[in-house]
Enzyme design. Structure first.
Site, PDB file in Angstrom:
ATOM      1  N   SER A 113      -9.940  52.795  36.073  1.00 19.74           N
ATOM      2  CA  SER A 113      -8.600  53.451  36.041  1.00 19.74           C
ATOM      3  C   SER A 113      -7.967  53.429  34.534  1.00 19.74           C
ATOM      4  CB  SER A 113      -7.794  53.049  36.963  1.00 19.74           C
ATOM      5  OG  SER A 113      -6.621  54.052  36.747  1.00 19.74           O
ATOM      6  N   HIS A 114      -6.726  52.884  34.367  1.00 22.34           N
ATOM      7  CA  HIS A 114      -6.198  52.799  33.265  1.00 22.34           C
ATOM      8  C   HIS A 114      -6.446  51.501  32.061  1.00 22.34           C
ATOM      9  CE1 HIS A 114      -4.277  50.163  36.167  1.00 22.34           C
ATOM     10  NE2 HIS A 114      -3.928  49.280  35.365  1.00 22.34           N
ATOM     11  N   ASP A 277      -3.925  59.200  33.362  1.00 25.12           N
ATOM     12  CA  ASP A 277      -4.655  57.883  33.321  1.00 25.12           C
ATOM     13  C   ASP A 277      -6.211  58.084  33.094  1.00 25.12           C
ATOM     14  OD1 ASP A 277      -5.203  58.284  35.537  1.00 25.12           O
ATOM     15  OD2 ASP A 277      -5.083  56.215  36.221  1.00 25.12           O
ATOM     16  N   ASP A 279      -8.931  57.787  34.586  1.00 27.61           N
ATOM     17  CA  ASP A 279      -9.666  58.531  35.631  1.00 27.61           C
ATOM     18  C   ASP A 279      -8.695  59.659  36.407  1.00 27.61           C
ATOM     19  OD1 ASP A 279      -7.844  56.684  37.029  1.00 27.61           O
ATOM     20  OD2 ASP A 279      -9.026  56.831  38.919  1.00 27.61           O
ATOM     21  N   ASP A 281      -6.143  59.944  37.994  1.00 26.26           N
ATOM     22  CA  ASP A 281      -5.073  60.082  39.281  1.00 26.26           C
ATOM     23  C   ASP A 281      -3.492  59.817  39.104  1.00 26.26           C
ATOM     24  OD1 ASP A 281      -5.415  57.380  38.856  1.00 26.26           O
ATOM     25  OD2 ASP A 281      -6.410  56.678  40.566  1.00 26.26           O
ATOM     26  N   ARG A 282      -3.122  59.390  37.881  1.00 27.71           N
ATOM     27  CA  ARG A 282      -1.994  59.083  37.579  1.00 27.71           C
ATOM     28  C   ARG A 282      -1.199  59.965  36.695  1.00 27.71           C
ATOM     29  NH1 ARG A 282      -0.740  53.577  36.196  1.00 27.71           N
ATOM     30  NH2 ARG A 282      -2.905  52.739  36.298  1.00 27.71           N
ATOM     31  N   LYS A 376      -4.313  59.731  44.709  1.00 27.89           N
ATOM     32  CA  LYS A 376      -3.289  60.405  43.881  1.00 27.89           C
ATOM     33  C   LYS A 376      -3.786  61.471  42.949  1.00 27.89           C
ATOM     34  CE  LYS A 376      -2.922  55.465  41.485  1.00 27.89           C
ATOM     35  NZ  LYS A 376      -3.966  55.003  42.071  1.00 27.89           N
TER      36      LYS A 376
HETATM   37  C1  VG1 Z   1      -1.868  49.253  40.202  1.00 27.70           C
HETATM   38  C2  VG1 Z   1      -0.493  49.861  40.497  1.00 27.70           C
HETATM   39  C3  VG1 Z   1      -0.711  50.403  41.885  1.00 27.70           C
HETATM   40  C4  VG1 Z   1      -2.016  51.394  41.799  1.00 27.70           C
HETATM   41  C5  VG1 Z   1      -3.241  50.624  41.115  1.00 27.70           C
HETATM   42  C6  VG1 Z   1      -4.299  51.439  41.283  1.00 27.70           C
HETATM   43  O1  VG1 Z   1      -2.115  48.034  40.819  1.00 27.70           O
HETATM   44  O2  VG1 Z   1       0.458  48.958  40.748  1.00 27.70           O
HETATM   45  O3  VG1 Z   1       0.328  51.132  42.493  1.00 27.70           O
HETATM   46  O4  VG1 Z   1      -2.306  51.860  42.930  1.00 27.70           O
HETATM   47  O5  VG1 Z   1      -2.997  50.048  39.879  1.00 27.70           O
HETATM   48  O6  VG1 Z   1      -4.098  52.558  40.199  1.00 27.70           O
HETATM   49  P1  VG1 Z   1      -1.786  46.646  40.732  1.00 27.70           P
HETATM   50  O7  VG1 Z   1      -2.399  45.660  41.637  1.00 27.70           O
HETATM   51  O8  VG1 Z   1      -2.524  46.252  39.395  1.00 27.70           O
HETATM   52  O9  VG1 Z   1      -0.271  46.416  40.578  1.00 27.70           O
HETATM   53  V1  VG1 Z   1      -5.416  53.041  39.282  1.00 27.70           V
HETATM   54  O10 VG1 Z   1      -4.770  54.626  38.512  1.00 27.70           O
HETATM   55  O11 VG1 Z   1      -5.587  51.970  38.529  1.00 27.70           O
HETATM   56  O12 VG1 Z   1      -6.763  53.847  40.421  1.00 27.70           O
HETATM   57 CO    CO Z   2      -6.239  55.765  37.899  1.00 31.56          CO
END
Ligand code: VG1
Ligand code: CO
Length: 543
Positions: A113-114, A277, A279, A281-282, A376
């Site tokens: 992801s990010h 982001d 992947d 989804d954000r 998302k």
């Molecule tokens: C973070 C965010 C959470 C989100 C998750 C995955 O998790 O706070 O809201 O669902 O990333 O998003 P954490 O446990 O680090 O707070 V993504 O875009 O990384 O799939």
């Molecule tokens: Co993501």
């Protein structure tokens, strides 16, 4: 001839899967047997024989190599067919859609992801279920347990499959269908939103900036915004997915998407800005000279969704993660529809969406989505905003201003303290949890604590219980502090502190969120003794 090899291995337990899938440093994933052990553990838990899966990732370093390994292992484990995005590319929401559209048995998404990508950055693998959504806790626990027991894995001895062209291949007995990663997703968006109205808005001179942050949404954004909606060429920047994301953090927030923020607050700002982001989804959305906090974005989208054809019949309910502000609750109350509060992580929305209880869901971490997929969806949120702007013919600032005037304003911010020594972060949370019973009634920074607890969630659909999802401190005036440790980081611990304060009208408090929240921020530091435990007196990232 292709042959199945059974390779002897020994358990290499991954860390317990956090908020979404397994994430590790890339060299760990590339280490001997590591990826293979995890993938075999997935297949051992869900079963592969005769099944069809979707496979794709966000294009980060090792994405292409990992895809070939996963394909060979799927074939060796007896899978019938895998649909792979061309170039092994699929955004997370597009993968979710393909799983559903083709009624497959689930999918494997390669993404952290990010988190930054590259040879020394992060890699990740997550499994999504046949409903298109992230595997629930019971399944990820079983996969983790399997990594602690595994003694062998199966892999086909074969050459790479050519993933560069759309078409059908065979890998041993298994069919590999390489598909256009964008086409089906773009078609789905056309069914949800008023493309002619958005096209007319662009034709009328409306300007936007879309920053894909050198991550996976580039091809999707160019096709949808520029090719189908007629936004001028060059609207999408950083639109080619790169293995290291161009050295950027593909995290759409004001800190990491600074170039977009600077442009939107500068003299030649376009009407609308957005970023997504790693992947896809954000999303972050920004108006000319005004930042939209994700919690407010969720509330505005819920209040206006009926303006888009896909939601014209209204919403069944709105769900938000617990740390997300209560702005969306006010909209749900006004609409007379259900509202739900879930733990952090999209997997908790799946049952509500499947059961038809919620239509729109969101998290404070720049994630919004609906029942069109089970993830998302960054571009979905951006397109819903565009649809709303096209129908209301107002600026982002005007829409937010009217929203706050009607519902009041939930000032909101999240403060992240990154790469804290894990033992220190754990000790701080343990001490905080130990102090909860004594907090109600206490005065801090002129505010009185009403309740303090550790959030536990009982899924209203299947009754499953998730404990210890974050410490909540609620004040008499409605202000709120939430503390939790990130489940997605790969270095030490990340402490997230979520801060909220409600003002009934638009002008009740200072317009700057950090200023409005100042007493809540001070209280947050005092209640948890953040500096004493971690040595940190200021956050690394503020959103
Ligand atoms: C973070 C965010 C959470 C989100 C998750 C995955 O998790 O706070 O809201 O669902 O990333 O998003 P954490 O446990 O680090 O707070 V993504 O875009 O990384 O799939
Ligand atoms: Co993501």
């Amino acid at each position: 001839m292709t042959q199945i090899a059974t390779v002897a291995t020994q358990p290499i337990p991954g860390q317990k899967p956090g908020t979404s899938g397994l994430r590790k440093k890339t060299p760990v994933f590339m280490g001997r047997h590591y990826l293979e052990n995890f993938v075999q553990s997935i297949f051992d838990v869900v079963g592969a024989a005769g099944k069809t899966f979707v496979l794709g990732g966000d294009g980060r370093y090792f994405n292409d190599r990992a895809a070939q390994v996963i394909l060979r292992m799927a074939a060796a484990n007896g899978a019938a067919r895998v649909l792979v995005g061309q170039g092994a590319i699929l955004s997370t929401p597009a993968a979710s859609h393909l799983i559903r559209l083709n009624k497959t048995d689930g999918g494997i998404i390669m993404s952290a992801s990010h988190n930054p990508g590259g040879p020394n950055e992060d890699f990740g693998v997550k499994f999504n279920m046949p409903n298109g959504g992230p595997a629930p806790e019971g399944v990820t626990e079983a996969m983790y347990k399997r990594t602690t027991e595994i003694t062998e894995y199966k892999v086909l001895e074969a050459q790479d499959v050519d993933l560069s062209r759309v078409g059908r291949h065979r890998l041993g007995e298994m069919i590999v269908d390489v598909v256009d990663p964008v086409a089906d997703y773009a078609a789905l968006m056309e069914t949800l939103f008023d493309f002619p109205a958005i096209r007319a808005m662009f034709a009328g001179g409306f300007r936007m900036r879309m920053d894909s942050m050198c991550a996976v949404t580039g091809p999707y954004a160019v096709e949808i915004l520029e090719n189908r909606l007629g936004a001028p060429k060059g609207t999408c920047v950083n639109a080619a997915p790169l293995p290291d994301f161009g050295g950027l953090h593909p995290d759409p927030n004001p800190t990491w998407a600074k170039a977009l923020m600077d442009e939107m607050f500068g003299p030649s700002a376009p009407d609308f800005g957005a970023a997504s982001d790693g992947d896809g989804d954000r999303n972050m959305v920004v108006g000319r000279g005004i930042y939209v906090s994700p919690s407010d974005s969720l509330a505005v989208l819920a209040a206006n969704a009926h303006l888009a054809p896909g939601y014209a019949k209204g919403l069944k309910g709105v769900a938000r993660s617990m740390p997300t502000s209560a702005a969306a609750d006010r909209v749900a109350d006004a609409l007379g529809i259900g509202k739900y509060e879930t733990p952090t992580g999209w997997k908790f929305f799946g049952n509500l969406l499947d059961a038809g209880r919620a239509t729109i869901c969101g998290e404070e971490s720049f994630g919004t989505g609906s029942d069109h997929v089970r993830e998302k969806d960054g571009l979905w949120a951006i397109l819903l905003w565009l649809n709303i702007l096209a129908v209301r013919r107002q600026s982002v600032a005007e829409i937010l201003g009217e929203h706050w005037a009607k519902y009041g304003r939930n000032y909101y911010s999240r403060h992240d303290f990154e790469a804290i020594e894990t033992a220190k972060a754990d000790a701080m949370m343990a001490a905080l949890r130990g102090s909860l019973a004594g907090l109600p009634g206490r005065q801090v920074e002129g505010m009185t604590i009403r309740t303090a607890d550790d959030f536990a969630y009982t899924d209203p659909v299947d009754g499953s219980v998730s404990q210890k999802q974050g410490v909540r401190v609620l004040f008499e005036d409605g202000s709120r502090i939430v503390y939790r440790l990130s489940g997605t980081g790969t270095e030490g611990a990340t402490l997230r502190v979520y801060l909220e304060r409600y003002a009934p009208g638009p002008d009740g408090l200072d317009h700057d969120a950090q200023a409005a929240l100042a007493p809540v921020i001070r209280a947050a530091h005092r209640i948890a003794a953040i500096a004493e435990h971690t040595g940190r007196s200021a956050p690394d990232v503020v959103t």
